[in-house]
Design an enzyme around this catalytic site. Structure first.
Site, PDB file in Angstrom:
ATOM      1  N   GLY A   1       0.818  -1.211   0.000  1.00 31.26           N
ATOM      2  CA  GLY A   1       0.000   0.000   0.000  1.00 31.26           C
ATOM      3  C   GLY A   1       0.847   1.255   0.000  1.00 31.26           C
TER       4      GLY A   1
ATOM      5  N   VAL B   1       0.434   4.683   5.352  1.00 28.66           N
ATOM      6  CA  VAL B   1      -0.061   3.562   6.149  1.00 28.66           C
ATOM      7  C   VAL B   1       1.093   2.661   6.566  1.00 28.66           C
ATOM      8  CG1 VAL B   1      -1.601   1.560   6.171  1.00 28.66           C
ATOM      9  CG2 VAL B   1      -2.313   3.678   5.038  1.00 28.66           C
TER      10      VAL B   1
ATOM     11  N   GLU C   1       5.618  -3.487   0.725  1.00 25.58           N
ATOM     12  CA  GLU C   1       5.592  -3.319  -0.724  1.00 25.58           C
ATOM     13  C   GLU C   1       4.844  -2.022  -1.026  1.00 25.58           C
ATOM     14  OE1 GLU C   1       7.336  -5.090  -2.584  1.00 25.58           O
ATOM     15  OE2 GLU C   1       7.784  -6.788  -1.291  1.00 25.58           O
TER      16      GLU C   1
ATOM     17  N   CYS D   1       1.290   0.368  -8.906  1.00 24.18           N
ATOM     18  CA  CYS D   1       2.460   0.887  -8.196  1.00 24.18           C
ATOM     19  C   CYS D   1       3.712   0.858  -9.067  1.00 24.18           C
ATOM     20  CB  CYS D   1       2.694   0.103  -6.908  1.00 24.18           C
ATOM     21  SG  CYS D   1       2.842  -1.686  -7.152  1.00 24.18           S
TER      22      CYS D   1
END
Length: 468
Positions: free
Chosen positions: A188, A192, A210, A244
């Protein structure tokens, strides 16, 4: 309904019983996971369409086939992964068995994202199962339809004693993170991730993160503009740019930009038609909140929109958009875009392009488009990123044999294939000794002497003996 603590207690009891240790059990669970994907492919595709308007083609390619390939790879290599890894020995350990033993960590937590809600949850799960762990699975509540489907399917196909799905939003996730796990795997955002790290620190829990970042695409030297445009458009606008590893910005010369922009415009029409909003092959932005953030970036840019720019808030649609004359301090360069907006920065010198990327945080992926191998080699040797790919985008993450992961702000730790097995394993150093060679062992016992020390240094040096 079980509380979080009851779920964890159930899984820890199962792990301590040793049920997950045998290879047969692991194979059964991986095979069942494969059946889950095969049996419910249509439901998976439908859920992804509800969440992201994801085209069937993209859903199967990125969320079904990648998972199935990882499962086949794990099942084909599990036996060898579980074998002891024997190491070189010296004269002092000549008669000993010296090896590395892979052992499961225990009860692990996997927190998945919303952009590839099936793939990025199930692929790390494959590694955790292969390594013999019990797993708490936390899907993203943002991709609600896929969250519902995963919650329904996992108990049907996997052992209820060893694997559990825990649902909820930020509040429930924060409560979950207060529990002790033996490993936490999170995919994410950096924001976070910091919360995850702080929670993990309380229990000294190891973490795999990741994350993402601004992945550059440097186009330099001789390049086939039409081919480059096709590959760049596909990699950037796949899943509406919500990847991403998507190219986040382009660096190229003014001449290259002048050739690239019309090629991009033509490729977009070839791929999606003259009215892209009506194309069944273009995803949508996941939520109104994410749509608003992207439009905020686009509205604040000082660059010039030369392709796209159309948008529809009700439809959560933003057209594939290309922006030129973008400065390094532009709004589009402040953060990861994570949407269908592609800024192009014009820089004539290769060295300055490399320097610009170094001024940014290390990205999850680095792309170089060039027909000149010397250019690719120079960028590879003078940059740092989680992954690297020349003359294409995002495809490197689909190969199970390559580790996937970030560096610096783009994360740490790797998975996919054997790397996923290693991520969820403890590499235990083992030396099994008997009672032979006690005279040799006596060299280390008091009373000490220079002669004993000299002999001991020789018997323990690598040159004394190098055998398996």
């Amino acid at each position: 309904m079980e509380s979080q603590s009851q779920v964890l207690e159930r899984l820890r009891t199962a792990f301590e019983s040793g049920v997950t240790i045998p290879e047969k059990f692991r194979r059964t669970q991986l095979t069942n996971l494969m059946s889950m994907i095969k049996d419910n492919e249509e439901q998976i595709v439908n859920a992804l369409h509800k969440d992201l308007t994801k085209p069937k083609f993209e859903a199967i390619l990125s969320e079904v086939e990648i998972v199935m390939n990882e499962l086949h790879y794990a099942l084909g290599n599990l036996t060898s992964w579980m074998q002891p890894e024997y190491v070189s020995k010296n004269l002092a350990t000549k008669l000993d068995d010296c090896f590395v033993r892979r052992e499961p960590l225990g009860v692990v937590l996997i927190i998945g994202p919303w952009n590839y809600p099936m793939q990025l949850l199930i692929v790390p799960l494959i590694g955790a199962i292969a390594a013999g762990n019990c797993v708490v699975i936390k899907p993203s509540e943002v991709s609600a339809a896929t969250d519902n489907l995963i919650t329904e399917l996992i108990p049907k196909y996997l052992s209820k004693d060893c694997y559990a799905v825990v649902r909820g939003g930020p509040k429930e996730t924060q409560a979950l993170l207060k529990n002790r796990f033996d490993h936490i795997f999170y995919t994410g955002s950096q924001a976070v991730a910091r919360v995850v790290l702080q929670s993990a620190a309380v229990h000294l829990t190891p973490v795999t993160l990741e994350l993402g970042g601004k992945c550059p695409c440097l186009i330099y030297g001789r390049v086939n503009a039409a081919a480059a445009a096709r590959r760049l458009v596909w990699a950037k606008f796949f899943n509406a740019g919500q990847s991403c590893v998507a190219p986040d910005y382009v660096l190229c010369s003014k001449a290259t930009c002048d050739a690239l922009v019309p090629a991009l415009r033509q490729v977009l029409e070839d791929f999606y038609g003259s009215d892209i909003q009506k194309s069944p092959d273009m995803s949508r932005i996941v939520t109104p909140k994410h749509w608003t953030r992207l439009m905020g970036l686009l509205n604040r840019t000082k660059g010039k929109v030369v392709v796209g720019g159309e948008h529809d808030e009700k439809d959560r649609y933003i057209a594939p958009t290309v922006v030129v004359d973008v400065a390094e301090d532009d709004a589009l360069m402040e953060e990861e875009i994570f949407g269908p907006i592609l800024p192009i920065l014009t820089i004539e010198c290769l060295e300055e392009s490399i320097k610009l990327t170094k001024r940014k945080e290390k990205p999850l992926a680095f792309y170089v488009f060039s027909d000149e191998s010397s250019v690719v080699k120079k960028v590879l040797e003078n940059s740092s990123s989680g992954g690297f790919c020349s003359n294409d985008g995002i495809v490197h993450m689909a190969l199970p044999g390559l580790p996937f992961g970030g560096v610096g702000n783009s994360g740490f730790g790797h998975y996919h294939g054997h790397w996923g097995f290693e991520a969820f394993s403890h590499q235990r150093a083992v030396m099994l000794r008997g009672w032979a060679l006690e005279k040799l062992n006596a060299l280390r016992y008091p009373p000490y002497s220079d002669e004993k020390l000299s002999w001991l240094r020789w018997t323990t040096s690598p040159k004394s003996c190098s055998i398996m």
